[in-house]
Scaffold this active site. Structure first.
Site, mmCIF file in Angstrom:
data_model
loop_
_atom_site.group_PDB
_atom_site.id
_atom_site.type_symbol
_atom_site.label_atom_id
_atom_site.label_comp_id
_atom_site.label_asym_id
_atom_site.label_seq_id
_atom_site.Cartn_x
_atom_site.Cartn_y
_atom_site.Cartn_z
ATOM 1 N N SER A 62 0.712 -1.097 -0.066
ATOM 2 C CA SER A 62 -0.040 -0.135 -0.035
ATOM 3 C C SER A 62 0.722 1.260 -0.054
ATOM 4 O O SER A 62 0.474 2.274 -0.109
ATOM 5 C CB SER A 62 -0.885 0.103 1.057
ATOM 6 O OG SER A 62 -0.165 0.115 2.284
ATOM 7 N N LYS A 99 1.120 4.651 7.018
ATOM 8 C CA LYS A 99 0.406 5.274 6.081
ATOM 9 C C LYS A 99 0.771 6.711 5.994
ATOM 10 O O LYS A 99 1.604 7.420 6.996
ATOM 11 C CB LYS A 99 -1.039 5.054 6.382
ATOM 12 C CG LYS A 99 -2.051 4.099 6.417
ATOM 13 C CD LYS A 99 -2.092 3.588 4.778
ATOM 14 C CE LYS A 99 -2.848 2.355 4.564
ATOM 15 N NZ LYS A 99 -1.966 0.934 4.740
#
Length: 143
Positions: A62, A99
């Site tokens: 990701s 993230k």
């Protein structure tokens, strides 16, 4: 992208290596300069606050858009204040994730750097904490 392992940093084995005095051009080649500068202590260069720093191994894809790949080692500093745009280690509902933190007046987003993943909107009632700020990524180059 998940965090596979967390390791505290120890100063027991510092790593000092010779360092060239001249920077290496990433553009056009420049005149070779092989004069050695003093040794560079990698630990001091990468980990200015060892008591607050951890190494974390990641798994998943990701964050590939910002150069973090599965199997990479992250240097994470827990003493830094997370700011908008920082790559952070967050604890979300009891699980670690890496993230990009996106802050606005009304929302907190955890954004992936891969268009296959939708941003995570942190909502009331979710267990959420920014655990640390990623300062360096270590990965090998494949030929």
């Amino acid at each position: 992208m998940l965090i596979c392992s967390v390791h505290a940093v120890s100063w027991a084995d510092s790593l000092c290596l010779p360092c060239l005095a001249a920077p290496i051009s990433a553009g056009f080649p420049s005149t070779a300069d092989d004069h050695l500068q003093n040794n560079l202590n990698l630990q001091e260069a990468l980990i200015p606050r060892p008591a607050a720093t951890f190494l974390m191994r990641v798994q998943g894809d990701s964050m590939e858009g910002c150069g973090i790949f599965s199997g990479d080692l992250l240097v994470v500093d827990r003493s830094l204040t997370p700011v908008d745009g920082a790559v952070v280690i967050a604890v979300l509902n009891g699980e670690f994730t890496v993230k990009q933190l996106r802050l606005s007046q009304k929302t907190i987003l955890l954004a992936a750097a891969n268009s296959d993943y939708t941003p995570i909107v942190v909502k009331a009632g979710m267990e959420f904490q920014v655990w640390g700020v990623v300062t360096y990524v270590v990965h090998g180059l494949q030929v």
